[in-house]
Design an enzyme around this catalytic site. Structure first.
Site, PDB file in Angstrom:
ATOM      1  N   HIS A   1       0.524  -1.505  -0.132  1.00  0.00           N
ATOM      2  CA  HIS A   1      -0.588  -0.048  -0.295  1.00  0.00           C
ATOM      3  C   HIS A   1       0.495   1.288  -0.449  1.00  0.00           C
ATOM      4  CE1 HIS A   1       0.780  -0.479   4.393  1.00  0.00           C
ATOM      5  NE2 HIS A   1       0.401   0.800   4.548  1.00  0.00           N
TER       6      HIS A   1
ATOM      7  N   HIS B   1       1.305   4.170   1.766  1.00  0.00           N
ATOM      8  CA  HIS B   1       1.341   5.026   3.186  1.00  0.00           C
ATOM      9  C   HIS B   1       3.207   5.394   3.163  1.00  0.00           C
ATOM     10  CE1 HIS B   1      -1.778   4.424   5.543  1.00  0.00           C
ATOM     11  NE2 HIS B   1      -2.113   5.286   5.226  1.00  0.00           N
TER      12      HIS B   1
ATOM     13  N   ASP C   1       5.569   5.219   5.099  1.00  0.00           N
ATOM     14  CA  ASP C   1       6.380   4.389   5.937  1.00  0.00           C
ATOM     15  C   ASP C   1       6.637   2.752   4.910  1.00  0.00           C
ATOM     16  OD1 ASP C   1       4.012   3.647   6.610  1.00  0.00           O
ATOM     17  OD2 ASP C   1       4.203   2.690   8.621  1.00  0.00           O
ATOM     18  N   HIS C   2       6.224   2.576   4.432  1.00  0.00           N
ATOM     19  CA  HIS C   2       6.199   1.440   3.222  1.00  0.00           C
ATOM     20  C   HIS C   2       6.556   1.745   2.094  1.00  0.00           C
ATOM     21  CE1 HIS C   2       4.048  -1.103   5.562  1.00  0.00           C
ATOM     22  NE2 HIS C   2       3.117   0.319   6.324  1.00  0.00           N
TER      23      HIS C   2
ATOM     24  N   HIS D   1      -7.359  -0.789   5.647  1.00  0.00           N
ATOM     25  CA  HIS D   1      -7.027   0.344   7.362  1.00  0.00           C
ATOM     26  C   HIS D   1      -6.380   1.576   5.273  1.00  0.00           C
ATOM     27  CE1 HIS D   1      -2.966   1.276   8.350  1.00  0.00           C
ATOM     28  NE2 HIS D   1      -1.717   1.939   7.056  1.00  0.00           N
TER      29      HIS D   1
ATOM     30  N   ASP E   1      -0.408  -4.391   6.459  1.00  0.00           N
ATOM     31  CA  ASP E   1      -1.459  -2.960   7.170  1.00  0.00           C
ATOM     32  C   ASP E   1      -2.382  -4.044   7.049  1.00  0.00           C
ATOM     33  OD1 ASP E   1       1.573  -2.352   7.820  1.00  0.00           O
ATOM     34  OD2 ASP E   1       0.853  -0.807   7.763  1.00  0.00           O
TER      35      ASP E   1
ATOM     36  N   HIS F   1       4.497  -4.606  11.000  1.00  0.00           N
ATOM     37  CA  HIS F   1       5.000  -3.903  11.979  1.00  0.00           C
ATOM     38  C   HIS F   1       5.024  -4.537  13.173  1.00  0.00           C
ATOM     39  CE1 HIS F   1       3.892  -0.077  10.621  1.00  0.00           C
ATOM     40  NE2 HIS F   1       3.325   0.167   9.880  1.00  0.00           N
TER      41      HIS F   1
END
Length: 255
Positions: free
Chosen positions: A56, A58, A60-61, A114, A133, A171
């Site tokens: 996805h 985001h 932080d990915h 998410h 996530d 995570h």
């Protein structure tokens, strides 16, 4: 032979996964929050990266994708529905597609909730699911974009995979998720045992992911919303599965 899976901690509490075929040397990475730790892990093992697999959009990915692609020439795979907010894709995929990851066929699942456009990959030969996530160890991702009905449908797809599937999520939230899960099912012996194991792993500095789907089915409250005992504990015996899931998610958001 199944692919080798390496769990690599990055940032504060993120994980990426390296997938490697020992016979061909093909290597893939799942999500790239930052490039440097991935390149260091590849160099340490003498592996050459061929694919970057995204779940996805985001930051932080994905924020390390461009740097890693520039350094390695790896091909980037991600969701067609999310292509407008992902790094440039070499292969845009949708639910029902089969994509080759390190030479192994992987089935693409839409697991929106998410985010809308979040995808997961099921590798049946290796027996792994790359869930990002969506389904997480003892939890699920917060619903930033999707609805409870959407996420319940997504989790139900993942719950239907073979029980011995290795769940590779994004995570290190397991200990906090377990603390919340205990408020939903305080009498779940499997959950209490798992919390102890998770605590011991964290004290030892070990990751608590990947997990196994059978373990999630026995302990993860977000997969257990359909069970009569869970509904009863919430005073929702006559509610739909999705309604119970929504209540559990609301409680977690306030926890």
């Amino acid at each position: 032979m199944p692919l080798e899976i390496v769990t690599l901690p990055v940032l504060k509490d993120n994980y990426v996964y390296l997938l490697h075929d020992a016979q061909t040397g093909a290597t893939a990475v799942v999500d790239v929050p930052e490039a440097a730790p991935v390149m260091a892990a590849l160099d340490q093992r003498g592996w050459n990266l061929s694919q970057i697999v995204l779940t996805h959009h985001h930051w932080d990915h994905v924020q390390g994708v461009d740097e890693l692609k520039a350094a390695t020439g790896a091909q980037v795979i991600g969701a067609k529905a999310d292509a407008h907010r992902l790094p440039d894709l070499d292969s845009a995929v949708s639910e029902g597609d089969t994509v080759s990851i390190c030479g192994e066929p992987a089935q693409v699942l839409d697991v929106s909730g998410h985010t809308v456009g979040h995808i997961a990959y099921h590798l049946p030969e290796t027996g792994a699911a790359l869930t990002g996530d969506s389904l997480m160890a003892l939890g699920c991702g917060r619903l930033f974009e999707g609805t409870p009905d959407m996420m319940w449908n997504s989790l139900s797809k993942l719950a239907a995979l073979p029980a011995d599937t290795i769940v590779c999520s994004g995570h290190e939230y397991t200990q906090a998720n377990g603390n919340f899960a205990a408020t939903i099912e305080p009498d779940n012996a499997a959950l209490m045992s798992r919390r102890e194991a998770v605590s011991a792993a964290r004290v030892a500095g070990q990751p608590t992911v990947p997990s196994v789907l059978s373990e999630e089915l026995a302990t993860n409250p977000f997969l257990r919303a359909s069970l009569p005992q869970v509904k009863a504990s919430l005073g929702m015996a006559d509610s739909s599965d999705a309604e119970v899931f929504a209540e559990i998610r609301r409680r977690k958001d306030r926890f």
